[in-house]
Design a protein around this motif. Structure first.
Motif, PDB file in Angstrom:
ATOM      1  N   GLY A 111       1.909 -22.212  23.719  1.00 40.36           N
ATOM      2  CA  GLY A 111       2.871 -21.167  24.049  1.00 40.36           C
ATOM      3  C   GLY A 111       2.209 -19.925  24.613  1.00 40.36           C
ATOM      4  O   GLY A 111       2.701 -19.311  25.566  1.00 40.36           O
ATOM      5  N   LEU A 112       1.056 -19.562  24.053  1.00 34.90           N
ATOM      6  CA  LEU A 112       0.355 -18.368  24.514  1.00 34.90           C
ATOM      7  C   LEU A 112      -0.147 -18.503  25.946  1.00 34.90           C
ATOM      8  O   LEU A 112      -0.055 -17.569  26.735  1.00 34.90           O
ATOM      9  N   VAL A 113      -0.694 -19.672  26.300  1.00 33.55           N
ATOM     10  CA  VAL A 113      -1.197 -19.816  27.661  1.00 33.55           C
ATOM     11  C   VAL A 113      -0.046 -19.903  28.654  1.00 33.55           C
ATOM     12  O   VAL A 113      -0.141 -19.376  29.769  1.00 33.55           O
ATOM     13  N   GLY A 114       1.070 -20.534  28.266  1.00 34.89           N
ATOM     14  CA  GLY A 114       2.240 -20.559  29.145  1.00 34.89           C
ATOM     15  C   GLY A 114       2.751 -19.162  29.410  1.00 34.89           C
ATOM     16  O   GLY A 114       3.052 -18.786  30.554  1.00 34.89           O
ATOM     17  N   PHE A 115       2.834 -18.369  28.348  1.00 32.73           N
ATOM     18  CA  PHE A 115       3.243 -16.975  28.483  1.00 32.73           C
ATOM     19  C   PHE A 115       2.232 -16.185  29.307  1.00 32.73           C
ATOM     20  O   PHE A 115       2.586 -15.446  30.223  1.00 32.73           O
ATOM     21  N   GLY A 116       0.938 -16.356  28.971  1.00 32.18           N
ATOM     22  CA  GLY A 116      -0.107 -15.556  29.596  1.00 32.18           C
ATOM     23  C   GLY A 116      -0.230 -15.776  31.094  1.00 32.18           C
ATOM     24  O   GLY A 116      -0.287 -14.816  31.864  1.00 32.18           O
ATOM     25  N   THR A 118       9.025 -23.483  34.161  1.00 32.21           N
ATOM     26  CA  THR A 118       8.282 -24.585  33.556  1.00 32.21           C
ATOM     27  C   THR A 118       7.279 -24.104  32.515  1.00 32.21           C
ATOM     28  O   THR A 118       7.484 -24.299  31.319  1.00 32.21           O
ATOM     29  N   TYR A 119       6.220 -23.456  32.960  1.00 32.04           N
ATOM     30  CA  TYR A 119       5.146 -23.115  32.037  1.00 32.04           C
ATOM     31  C   TYR A 119       5.479 -21.896  31.170  1.00 32.04           C
ATOM     32  O   TYR A 119       5.235 -21.903  29.973  1.00 32.04           O
ATOM     33  N   GLY A 120       6.045 -20.873  31.775  1.00 35.73           N
ATOM     34  CA  GLY A 120       6.425 -19.702  30.986  1.00 35.73           C
ATOM     35  C   GLY A 120       7.642 -19.953  30.126  1.00 35.73           C
ATOM     36  O   GLY A 120       7.738 -19.474  29.006  1.00 35.73           O
ATOM     37  N   GLY A 121       8.598 -20.722  30.641  1.00 37.39           N
ATOM     38  CA  GLY A 121       9.843 -20.955  29.920  1.00 37.39           C
ATOM     39  C   GLY A 121       9.835 -22.212  29.086  1.00 37.39           C
ATOM     40  O   GLY A 121       9.818 -22.158  27.857  1.00 37.39           O
ATOM     41  N   LEU A 122       9.837 -23.359  29.737  1.00 36.55           N
ATOM     42  CA  LEU A 122       9.964 -24.630  29.023  1.00 36.55           C
ATOM     43  C   LEU A 122       8.846 -24.841  28.012  1.00 36.55           C
ATOM     44  O   LEU A 122       9.106 -25.235  26.866  1.00 36.55           O
ATOM     45  N   ILE A 123       7.614 -24.588  28.394  1.00 34.13           N
ATOM     46  CA  ILE A 123       6.493 -24.803  27.471  1.00 34.13           C
ATOM     47  C   ILE A 123       6.630 -23.906  26.242  1.00 34.13           C
ATOM     48  O   ILE A 123       6.363 -24.332  25.125  1.00 34.13           O
ATOM     49  N   GLY A 168      10.333 -17.671  25.865  1.00 35.43           N
ATOM     50  CA  GLY A 168      10.685 -18.793  26.741  1.00 35.43           C
ATOM     51  C   GLY A 168      12.039 -18.558  27.381  1.00 35.43           C
ATOM     52  O   GLY A 168      12.231 -18.777  28.586  1.00 35.43           O
ATOM     53  N   ALA A 169      12.991 -18.072  26.574  1.00 35.24           N
ATOM     54  CA  ALA A 169      14.326 -17.750  27.102  1.00 35.24           C
ATOM     55  C   ALA A 169      14.250 -16.577  28.075  1.00 35.24           C
ATOM     56  O   ALA A 169      14.975 -16.549  29.078  1.00 35.24           O
ATOM     57  N   PHE A 170      13.363 -15.600  27.802  1.00 33.49           N
ATOM     58  CA  PHE A 170      13.193 -14.488  28.743  1.00 33.49           C
ATOM     59  C   PHE A 170      12.803 -15.012  30.118  1.00 33.49           C
ATOM     60  O   PHE A 170      13.360 -14.584  31.128  1.00 33.49           O
ATOM     61  N   TRP A 171      11.821 -15.915  30.146  1.00 34.95           N
ATOM     62  CA  TRP A 171      11.382 -16.415  31.447  1.00 34.95           C
ATOM     63  C   TRP A 171      12.485 -17.183  32.142  1.00 34.95           C
ATOM     64  O   TRP A 171      12.613 -17.109  33.359  1.00 34.95           O
ATOM     65  N   TRP A 172      13.304 -17.924  31.429  1.00 30.48           N
ATOM     66  CA  TRP A 172      14.442 -18.610  32.055  1.00 30.48           C
ATOM     67  C   TRP A 172      15.440 -17.590  32.595  1.00 30.48           C
ATOM     68  O   TRP A 172      15.961 -17.739  33.690  1.00 30.48           O
ATOM     69  N   TRP A 173      15.722 -16.551  31.805  1.00 29.37           N
ATOM     70  CA  TRP A 173      16.645 -15.492  32.250  1.00 29.37           C
ATOM     71  C   TRP A 173      16.126 -14.871  33.539  1.00 29.37           C
ATOM     72  O   TRP A 173      16.877 -14.707  34.509  1.00 29.37           O
TER      73      TRP A 173
END
Length: 194
Positions: A16-21, A49-54, A78-83
């Protein structure tokens, strides 16, 4: 496979951290004007994908391990990135009109800053690396939100630079957690909890 082969579930936090980062660094480079504004189009699929789904997957996995903090953080961001990605796609394709939204997007980012501030308070019991990730993240949200709400681009640009630092710290924390778990000892320092 033998029943005793897997006794402990893997830690989903580094994923989750690397997807966010990574997603945060890329968007923040655009916000800091180190990459062109048109680069947001490249951020959208990464955000989904990476920021949201992961992060959503990591959040569900955190739920299964009983980690309330990790669950709330990864599902929320994850929801933030989808938004963010859906907002850009819908507005960019004329499906929704945000031209009259005024400071609404800025206020939404400030609300994300409020949420992140209270999540940061919870990190006082976690390692210093996570404490720094959440410190720089709430500052990033407030700077981006205030800059957008009042229309002062320099504040948003500063938010972009702090966002680059935040995303880099998240990637470092992921690196540390993966490496330390793989070696079975502290190789990459993350800072002891306060």
């Amino acid at each position: 496979m033998a029943d005793d082969a897997i006794t402990q579930p893997a830690n989903p936090a580094p994923l989750g951290l690397v997807g966010f980062g990574m997603t945060t660094v890329l968007l923040s480079l655009v916000n800091a004007h180190a990459l062109p504004g048109g680069g947001e189009s490249v951020v959208i699929p990464l955000a989904l994908t990476y920021g949201g789904l992961i992060q959503l997957i990591a959040g569900v996995m955190e739920f299964r391990t009983g980690n309330t903090f990790g669950m709330v953080a990864f599902l929320s961001y994850g929801a933030f990135w989808w938004w963010f990605a859906i907002l850009l796609m819908l507005s960019g394709n004329g499906i929704i009109d945000v031209s009259q939204a005024g400071p609404t997007i800025g206020v939404a980012l400030i609300l994300w800053g409020v949420f992140t501030f209270y999540m940061w308070i919870a990190t006082f019991r976690l390692n210093r690396a996570l404490w720094l990730v959440f410190l720089t993240l709430w500052i990033t949200y407030f700077l981006l939100g205030i800059g957008d709400a009042i229309g002062f681009a320099a504040i948003s640009t500063l938010g972009g630079y702090i966002g680059i630092l935040c995303g880099g710290l998240a990637m470092y924390t992921s690196f540390g957690e993966v490496t330390n778990a793989t070696f079975g000892r502290v190789v990459i320092p993350l800072g002891a909890p306060g």
